[in-house]
Design an enzyme around this catalytic site. Structure first.
Site, PDB file in Angstrom:
ATOM      1  CD  GLN A   1      -3.056   0.717   2.268  1.00  0.00           C
ATOM      2  OE1 GLN A   1      -3.259  -0.420   2.659  1.00  0.00           O
ATOM      3  NE2 GLN A   1      -3.728   1.745   2.720  1.00  0.00           N
TER       4      GLN A   1
ATOM      5  CB  SER B   1       2.650  -4.917   3.744  1.00  0.00           C
ATOM      6  OG  SER B   1       1.505  -4.797   4.568  1.00  0.00           O
ATOM      7  CG  LEU B   2      -1.962  -5.096  -0.529  1.00  0.00           C
ATOM      8  CD1 LEU B   2      -3.185  -5.826  -0.016  1.00  0.00           C
ATOM      9  CD2 LEU B   2      -2.322  -3.706  -1.049  1.00  0.00           C
TER      10      LEU B   2
ATOM     11  NE  ARG C   1      -3.373  -7.663   4.893  1.00  0.00           N
ATOM     12  CZ  ARG C   1      -2.503  -6.684   4.667  1.00  0.00           C
ATOM     13  NH1 ARG C   1      -2.824  -5.707   3.821  1.00  0.00           N
ATOM     14  NH2 ARG C   1      -1.318  -6.664   5.260  1.00  0.00           N
TER      15      ARG C   1
ATOM     16  CG  HIS D   1       2.674  -4.115   9.183  1.00  0.00           C
ATOM     17  ND1 HIS D   1       2.419  -5.451   8.976  1.00  0.00           N
ATOM     18  CD2 HIS D   1       2.442  -3.498   8.008  1.00  0.00           C
ATOM     19  CE1 HIS D   1       2.057  -5.618   7.717  1.00  0.00           C
ATOM     20  NE2 HIS D   1       2.057  -4.457   7.116  1.00  0.00           N
TER      21      HIS D   1
ATOM     22  CD  GLN E   1       1.320  -9.406   5.688  1.00  0.00           C
ATOM     23  OE1 GLN E   1       0.194  -8.950   5.824  1.00  0.00           O
ATOM     24  NE2 GLN E   1       1.932  -9.496   4.519  1.00  0.00           N
TER      25      GLN E   1
END
Length: 310
Positions: A11, A90-91, A115, A195, A244
């Site tokens: 992102q 991440s994403l 999500r 996170h 995660q």
């Protein structure tokens, strides 16, 4: 023999018009965008191609970016380039798993839509924040954060680490990190403390959604953000994705793991050049390419030539 990794951005890489040239030229890319619109009851073309206020909202950004990256990757594979390993920041890890065969394109896109909503709703607006710390190594940052509520969100590359947590804690940590020698500490424009442990409840809710996903055997391994290790058993994927969302993204360590395994060619697929920039700091001698526009496909013969015979 040369090994190739496909990398997928997270992102923040999104931008208006992303993927439009792929949509217009390649039926396979068009199909992914059109199917995503049906699966999510969203006009993905309007979201990705036209200027709008929703593209930068987490609940929309994640599905838009994963759709775009997977549409681009499909075309790259049609040109004959396939990876030996995948990884995503991440994403982007959802793209990595889909390309590795661990989940369907439909499940990747529909799950990240959920999500994004869960992450958006996890912490009331204004209560959490993130900041990028420049010019201070991880050990020194961790020492400064000891006993504070701020945490490390991303190990991006040497000289760039992102911190996350309650807004007041991130502001306090920012001051102390500058005093400890950080060159700069830049607040990030994000909608929450991603996170961080503040998203653990979102992780539990995401786990319920992941329980509905049919995970499959991996055709090739991917590297997970959570441990920066190769994943070869698809049964690990659900738990890792649930963790995660509130764990540190070990991107630098993930790249170092791939280098250790003999990967020498890295192909970032998706809008922007964030990961390519990180690569130049992590491994300046590695061959790094970026595919974000149709004309970038002209690089593929060079990449395949560099790989040698398979």
């Amino acid at each position: 023999m040369s090994k190739t990794a496909f990398l997928f951005p997270g992102q923040g890489a999104q931008k208006t018009g992303m993927g439009q040239d792929f949509y217009e030229k390649f039926p396979s890319a068009r199909e992914i965008f059109d199917q995503a619109s049906q699966w999510l009851s969203l006009d993905m073309k309007a979201l990705c191609f036209e200027k709008n206020d929703r593209l930068n909202l987490t609940e929309y950004t994640q599905a838009a970016l994963v759709t775009t990256c997977l549409a681009m990757e499909k075309v790259v594979e049609e040109y004959g380039l396939c990876p030996d390993v995948t990884a995503g920041l991440s994403l982007g890890e959802y793209c990595a798993i889909a390309v590795s065969g661990g989940m369907s394109v439909q499940d990747a896109i529909t799950t990240v839509r959920k999500r994004g909503i869960l992450m958006e709703q996890a912490v009331p607006a204004g209560e959490g924040s993130m900041a990028a710390v420049m010019g201070l190594d991880a050990d020194k940052i961790q020492a400064v954060l000891g006993g504070m509520k701020a945490e490390i969100a991303n190990y991006n590359c040497p000289g760039q680490i992102v911190i996350t947590g309650p807004k007041a804690a991130v502001e306090e940590a920012s001051v102390k990190l500058k005093e400890a020698g950080a060159r700069r500490v830049l607040p990030l424009t994000v909608s929450g403390p991603f996170h961080s442990s503040m998203l653990q409840n979102a992780g539990k809710e995401l786990e319920k959604e992941l329980s509905k996903v049919e995970f499959s055997s991996l055709k090739i391994p991917y590297v997970t953000n959570v441990t920066a290790q190769y994943v070869t058993d698809f049964k690990e994927t659900k738990d890792l994705l649930a963790k995660q969302i509130s764990s540190s993204v070990r991107w630098q360590q993930s790249v170092e793991k791939m280098l250790e395994d003999g990967v020498d060619t890295f192909v970032e697929i998706g809008p922007g050049k964030t990961l390519t920039g990180f690569m130049k700091k992590i491994a300046p001698d590695a061959k790094t390419y970026n595919i974000q526009k149709v004309e970038d496909l002209e690089l593929l013969p060079e990449i395949m030539d560099n790989r040698g015979s398979r």
